[in-house]
Scaffold this active site. Structure first.
Site, PDB file in Angstrom:
ATOM      1  N   GLY A 157       2.735   0.585  10.931  1.00 53.53           N
ATOM      2  CA  GLY A 157       2.396   0.259  11.990  1.00 53.53           C
ATOM      3  C   GLY A 157       2.191  -1.802  11.383  1.00 53.53           C
ATOM      4  O   GLY A 157       2.894  -2.363  12.667  1.00 53.53           O
ATOM      5  N   ALA A 158       1.328  -1.933  10.971  1.00 54.04           N
ATOM      6  CA  ALA A 158       0.577  -3.157  10.129  1.00 54.04           C
ATOM      7  C   ALA A 158       0.183  -2.949   9.171  1.00 54.04           C
ATOM      8  O   ALA A 158      -0.372  -1.548   8.363  1.00 54.04           O
ATOM      9  CB  ALA A 158      -0.171  -3.331  11.617  1.00 54.04           C
ATOM     10  N   MET A 159      -0.607  -3.598   8.226  1.00 52.87           N
ATOM     11  CA  MET A 159      -0.805  -4.120   7.134  1.00 52.87           C
ATOM     12  C   MET A 159      -2.324  -5.216   6.999  1.00 52.87           C
ATOM     13  O   MET A 159      -1.322  -5.754   7.358  1.00 52.87           O
ATOM     14  CB  MET A 159       0.343  -3.706   6.022  1.00 52.87           C
ATOM     15  CG  MET A 159       0.120  -3.823   4.575  1.00 52.87           C
ATOM     16  SD  MET A 159      -1.554  -2.330   3.887  1.00 52.87           S
ATOM     17  CE  MET A 159      -1.899  -2.905   2.626  1.00 52.87           C
ATOM     18  N   GLU A 160      -2.393  -4.620   6.081  1.00 56.29           N
ATOM     19  CA  GLU A 160      -4.334  -5.690   6.265  1.00 56.29           C
ATOM     20  C   GLU A 160      -4.398  -6.399   5.322  1.00 56.29           C
ATOM     21  O   GLU A 160      -4.992  -6.650   5.062  1.00 56.29           O
ATOM     22  CB  GLU A 160      -5.428  -4.892   6.992  1.00 56.29           C
ATOM     23  CG  GLU A 160      -5.401  -3.390   5.789  1.00 56.29           C
ATOM     24  CD  GLU A 160      -4.774  -2.390   4.807  1.00 56.29           C
ATOM     25  OE1 GLU A 160      -4.456  -1.866   5.603  1.00 56.29           O
ATOM     26  OE2 GLU A 160      -5.616  -2.030   4.491  1.00 56.29           O
ATOM     27  N   ASN A 161      -2.825  -7.109   4.472  1.00 56.28           N
ATOM     28  CA  ASN A 161      -3.250  -8.138   3.644  1.00 56.28           C
ATOM     29  C   ASN A 161      -4.357  -8.747   3.438  1.00 56.28           C
ATOM     30  O   ASN A 161      -3.841  -9.192   5.306  1.00 56.28           O
ATOM     31  CB  ASN A 161      -1.629  -8.051   2.928  1.00 56.28           C
ATOM     32  CG  ASN A 161      -0.144  -7.349   3.367  1.00 56.28           C
ATOM     33  OD1 ASN A 161      -0.417  -6.537   2.605  1.00 56.28           O
ATOM     34  ND2 ASN A 161      -0.219  -7.534   5.070  1.00 56.28           N
ATOM     35  N   GLU A 181      -6.761  -4.199  11.977  1.00 59.13           N
ATOM     36  CA  GLU A 181      -6.643  -4.634  10.804  1.00 59.13           C
ATOM     37  C   GLU A 181      -7.698  -5.533  10.034  1.00 59.13           C
ATOM     38  O   GLU A 181      -7.576  -6.261   8.915  1.00 59.13           O
ATOM     39  CB  GLU A 181      -4.888  -4.964  10.318  1.00 59.13           C
ATOM     40  CG  GLU A 181      -3.698  -4.889  11.114  1.00 59.13           C
ATOM     41  CD  GLU A 181      -3.802  -3.231  10.515  1.00 59.13           C
ATOM     42  OE1 GLU A 181      -3.969  -2.856   9.155  1.00 59.13           O
ATOM     43  OE2 GLU A 181      -3.783  -2.005  10.617  1.00 59.13           O
ATOM     44  N   GLU A 208       0.479  -1.256   0.257  1.00 54.91           N
ATOM     45  CA  GLU A 208       0.142   0.158  -0.075  1.00 54.91           C
ATOM     46  C   GLU A 208       0.962   0.818  -0.089  1.00 54.91           C
ATOM     47  O   GLU A 208       1.580   1.335   0.948  1.00 54.91           O
ATOM     48  CB  GLU A 208      -0.820  -0.182   1.359  1.00 54.91           C
ATOM     49  CG  GLU A 208      -2.064   1.150   1.007  1.00 54.91           C
ATOM     50  CD  GLU A 208      -3.001   1.161   2.391  1.00 54.91           C
ATOM     51  OE1 GLU A 208      -2.541   0.667   3.259  1.00 54.91           O
ATOM     52  OE2 GLU A 208      -4.045   1.838   2.040  1.00 54.91           O
ATOM     53  N   GLU A 245      -9.894   4.031   6.246  1.00 53.65           N
ATOM     54  CA  GLU A 245      -9.137   3.732   8.040  1.00 53.65           C
ATOM     55  C   GLU A 245     -10.487   4.185   9.394  1.00 53.65           C
ATOM     56  O   GLU A 245      -9.763   4.050   9.852  1.00 53.65           O
ATOM     57  CB  GLU A 245      -8.299   5.067   7.447  1.00 53.65           C
ATOM     58  CG  GLU A 245      -7.004   4.960   6.720  1.00 53.65           C
ATOM     59  CD  GLU A 245      -6.200   2.602   6.849  1.00 53.65           C
ATOM     60  OE1 GLU A 245      -6.738   2.505   8.232  1.00 53.65           O
ATOM     61  OE2 GLU A 245      -5.573   2.320   6.321  1.00 53.65           O
TER      62      GLU A 245
HETATM   63 ZN   LIG Z   1      -5.367   1.347   8.499  1.00 55.19          ZN
END
Ligand SMILES: [Zn+2]
Length: 827
Positions: free
Chosen positions: A254-258, A291, A122, A313
């Site tokens: 911080g994190a990624m929602e793959n 996530e 992203e 978001e």
């Molecule tokens: Zn997010």
């Protein structure tokens, strides 16, 4: 955009983790509804060496031209075509060290360094890993295969369909086809991964590197809970057979929602008993829930353009908190939301340099230090406001309607309003448009004229403005009668001014009940403010409202509407305050004023805050109690440092002793570790520095490393501050270089040394990941620039002429500097 529709990608990768290269084959099936003679795909830093087209039973070569500036390859078809087109592209790519695209991350286990290769796409980095139509609306299915060494593990969005033995001690992993999805959500990872499956929901697995499995259970359990909540609340089952939560050492975000393969910074997924503080624990839960909410908001229903990114978001932010509150109501999660999300969104959005939640079309949208507070925090706060207005049931049904209608497809903002309107049977579109499509938010001024309450609205900014804007503001008012009764009324303010009739016996009114509305309030009649002050003093109105009154008051100090003196006087109403939310708000504001103001004001603030904080610490205890509320731990960790800076001897003795014991090998409670280390640095010497250095090198635990890095920004001694600044550039891992810098920006002793450090090391600092570079700018410019404002402004005048780097963040930081300068001179 070209009228081509990607239908399916077959991606076959052969990564080499020693040379950090990979061979790729990407077979793309497209549909051309109209005749086309070429196909344009996105690529970035990959070398294509063959491009072929399927014709009949065989493939024919196609010519192609690469335009690196546009990040495109143009494939020339041998003849104009329509209908199905299948291209086969062979290429070579690199496993970079940029934390973007297909990249490598380093780890150590039993003294040996190893690498994993993972992806972060992203919003536009899938093109670094395979040629594609890299736009969220261009959804397709993906069939992914990866060749790896026998001893390694490969992960992707889908479950493993089969494993085939190859020559040379290698194997080929084939994954199940994904649902129809956007390129930015594709994931693949290769490394010595280990799995911890949740005991109750076998779909949930936490993925760790060697030695870290023992920290996985907590995340797996909350992953299961979040998944359960989401499936029930949205009434749509999670479509994949597995959900991996993967801990990655080097990670910019911080994190990624793959989809099905969510990646996290280690400290946001792994829980280290005795080391992870209560606030760390809450943050883990909130990020996991965030996530997992994306698996619906974003993955299942995707914004049709990046300008609708808020549809991802804002919801993920909102449910990140909502899910935690659902399972742990005692954690007071919505109070953290108010302070951390609504409060910081209002601070961000009160600048001239702001923009609408729905970013105007045509602008290049990225998640950065400038956009995140608007898209995440303001957006989430507006959702809380709308839920308050239409009710919880309508809100939930509206979202279910929206998700079901657009599943596996794309949506724009108006699709959401329509769904909410269909269900709630109320005209929501106009209201939502006023909040989503225009920047800023209103200040509601309330004045009483006999038995009428007159409300007016005007855009609130810290610096003067001439904006002529209007919002549809859902207003809630608590009315307090002379006889002691309380009544709540609501109205929709849809004009610049509106009057409400009040009964004669109404003594006082508080606007914005429990602070669900995204606006500030100014009470222009002093009598009412006095009455509210009394209720604050006797704590007869809720903590959220006590927080709101203080918060609005301080914002008006920053806007120059009231003086700091008046604010400090108003704080007398909080003499007996013992609730977390108003106390944390007040402590932060006093601290921010302390950093900005002249010496005499600093002494005023210290003399006011020191005894108050000592009282509070005495009351809650310096040492954490085993059964205390989470909020008590939060407050203690925040104000120990403040109290020490304000000159408190008991706080210094306590934290100093704990730190000395820690250096001797004693353990310190997780909930005070951060403040103890910070205070330890403040009175530390060279030996302290060396101890931090050793601890940092030896620690395997990211939570501990973060505490140490934050402490490295807390030295008082000038030579140590300079040493620490050098150390940050030379030794701290790229993902965390911003942490000591941010700590220095709130350390009054380090502030005078920050600007020179920035200017003298500019070339190095500019090499940080763009988002982390922005964090450095945002932290240092508003405060470190105070005593050298002309120099700072001149520097950026010149800088912005030469470079686009961090442009938005530079502008907003300069505006914050301006606001601070004005507050200082108004003093
Ligand atoms: Zn997010």
């Amino acid at each position: 955009m070209q009228a081509l529709i990607p239908l399916n990608y077959r991606i076959h990768l052969d990564p080499d983790l020693t040379r950090f290269k990979f061979d790729g084959k990407c077979d793309i099936l497209l549909d051309a509804p109209q005749t086309v003679s070429e196909v344009t795909l996105n690529i970035l830093e990959i070398a294509i060496w063959s491009c072929r087209l399927l014709q009949g039973d065989g493939f024919v070569n196609c010519g192609f031209t690469v335009n690196p500036a546009k990040e495109e390859v143009r494939v020339i078809l041998p003849e104009p075509m329509s209908g199905k087109i299948r291209l086969k592209i062979d290429y070579l790519g690199s496993i970079n060290d940029k934390m973007a695209g297909f990249y490598r991350s380093k780890y150590t286990y039993q003294g040996t360094t190893g690498f994993i290769a993972v992806t972060q796409f992203e919003e536009s980095d899938a093109r670094r890993a395979f040629p594609c139509m890299d736009h969220p609306a261009k959804k397709a299915t993906f069939d992914i295969k990866i060749d790896i060494d026998n001893k390694l593990v490969a992960i992707s969005n889908g479950a493993v369909a089969k494993e085939d033995r190859l020559d040379n001690w290698k194997k080929r992993i084939t994954f199940e086809q994904t649902p129809k999805m956007s390129t930015y959500l594709v994931f693949f990872g290769v490394g010595e991964f280990e799995f911890t499956r949740d005991k109750k929901d076998s779909r949930v697995r936490v993925v760790t590197l060697p030695g870290m499995k023992k920290y996985a259970k907590f995340g797996a359990e909350f992953g299961r809970k979040s998944l359960g909540f989401s499936e029930a609340y949205y009434a749509i089952a999670y479509p994949l057979p597995k959900m991996d939560l993967i801990a990655i050492p080097d990670f910019a975000f911080g994190a990624m929602e793959n989809w099905g393969a969510i990646t996290f910074r280690e400290n946001l997924l792994l829980h280290y008993p005795e080391i992870t503080s209560k606030s760390g624990e809450e943050r883990i839960c909130e990020v996991i829930a965030h996530e997992i909410a994306h698996q619906w908001f974003g993955n299942l229903v995707t914004p049709s353009d990046w300008r609708y990114l808020w549809l991802n978001e804002s919801f993920a932010t909102y449910f990140g908190f909502g899910v935690v509150d659902h399972y742990y109501p005692k954690w007071a999660t919505w109070q953290h939301f108010l302070n951390g999300q609504t409060g910081s969104a209002m601070a961000r959005d009160a600048l001239h340099e702001t923009f609408a939640i729905e970013i105007p079309s045509g602008e290049h949208v990225v998640i950065n230090a400038s956009t995140a507070p608007i898209i995440y925090s303001k957006g989430g706060s507006i959702l809380r406001q709308i839920e308050g207005y239409i009710g919880k049931d309508n809100f939930q049904k509206g979202l279910q309607h929206y998700l079901k209608t657009y599943e596996y497809g794309c949506a724009a903002s108006h699709h959401l309003w329509q769904s909410l309107e269909t269900v709630a049977q109320q005209p929501i579109s106009a209201m939502m448009k006023s909040w989503i499509e225009q920047p800023g938010f209103p200040l509601i001024t309330a004045r009483r004229q006999n038995n009428r309450l007159v409300l007016t609205q005007r855009r609130f900014t810290y610096l003067p403005n001439n904006f002529n804007q209007k919002w549809l503001v859902p207003i809630t008012i608590n009315l307090y009668s002379k006889t002691g009764g309380t009544r709540r009324i609501t109205t929709l303010l849809d004009d610049n001014e509106q009057a409400i009739d009040l009964d004669e016996d109404i003594l006082a009114y508080k606007i914005n009940d429990r602070q669900t509305g995204f606006y500030r309030v100014k009470y222009s009649d002093v009598k009412n403010l006095d009455e509210l002050g009394k209720r604050v003093l006797e704590k007869s109105i809720p903590p959220e409202d006590r927080w709101g009154l203080e918060n609005d008051f301080f914002a008006r100090v920053k806007s120059g509407d009231v003086s700091l003196e008046e604010y400090l006087k108003f704080l007398a109403c909080y003499q007996k305050e013992d609730a977390y939310l108003p106390l944390t708000g007040m402590a932060s504001h006093l601290y921010s004023a302390y950093l900005v103001m002249e010496d005499s004001w600093q002494r005023r603030i210290s003399s006011l805050a020191k005894p108050r904080f000592e009282d509070i610490l005495e009351k809650i205890g310096y040492d954490p109690a085993s059964d205390e509320n989470h909020t008590t731990s939060h407050l203690r960790d925040q104000i120990i440092w403040d109290a020490v800076l304000y000159g408190s001897k008991p706080a210094l003795d306590f934290a100093g002793n704990r730190f000395a014991a820690m250096m001797q090998g004693a353990t310190v409670h997780a909930d005070i570790m951060k403040s103890v280390m910070r205070v330890g640095a403040l009175s530390g010497n060279d030996k302290t520095f060396d101890w931090f250095d050793r601890q940092l090198q030896e620690s395997k635990i990211e939570h501990e490393r973060l505490n140490i890095l934050s402490a490295l920004g807390c030295f008082k001694d000038e030579a140590l501050i300079i040493k620490s600044q050098r150390y940050t550039l030379d030794t701290v891992p790229a993902r965390n270089k911003f942490i000591p810098v941010v700590a220095m920006a709130s350390n009054p002793y380090a502030l005078p040394l920050l600007w020179d450090w920035y200017v003298n090391n500019l070339a190095e600092i500019e090499q940080f990941h763009p988002m982390l570079y922005e964090r450095v700018i945002a932290a240092i410019v508003p405060v470190a620039g105070i005593k050298r404002a002309d120099e700072v402004k001149a520097f950026f005048d010149d800088y912005l002429k030469k470079s686009d780097k961090a442009k938005d963040v530079i502008k907003l930081s300069l505006e914050q500097l301006e606001i601070n300068l004005r507050m200082r001179s108004a003093g």
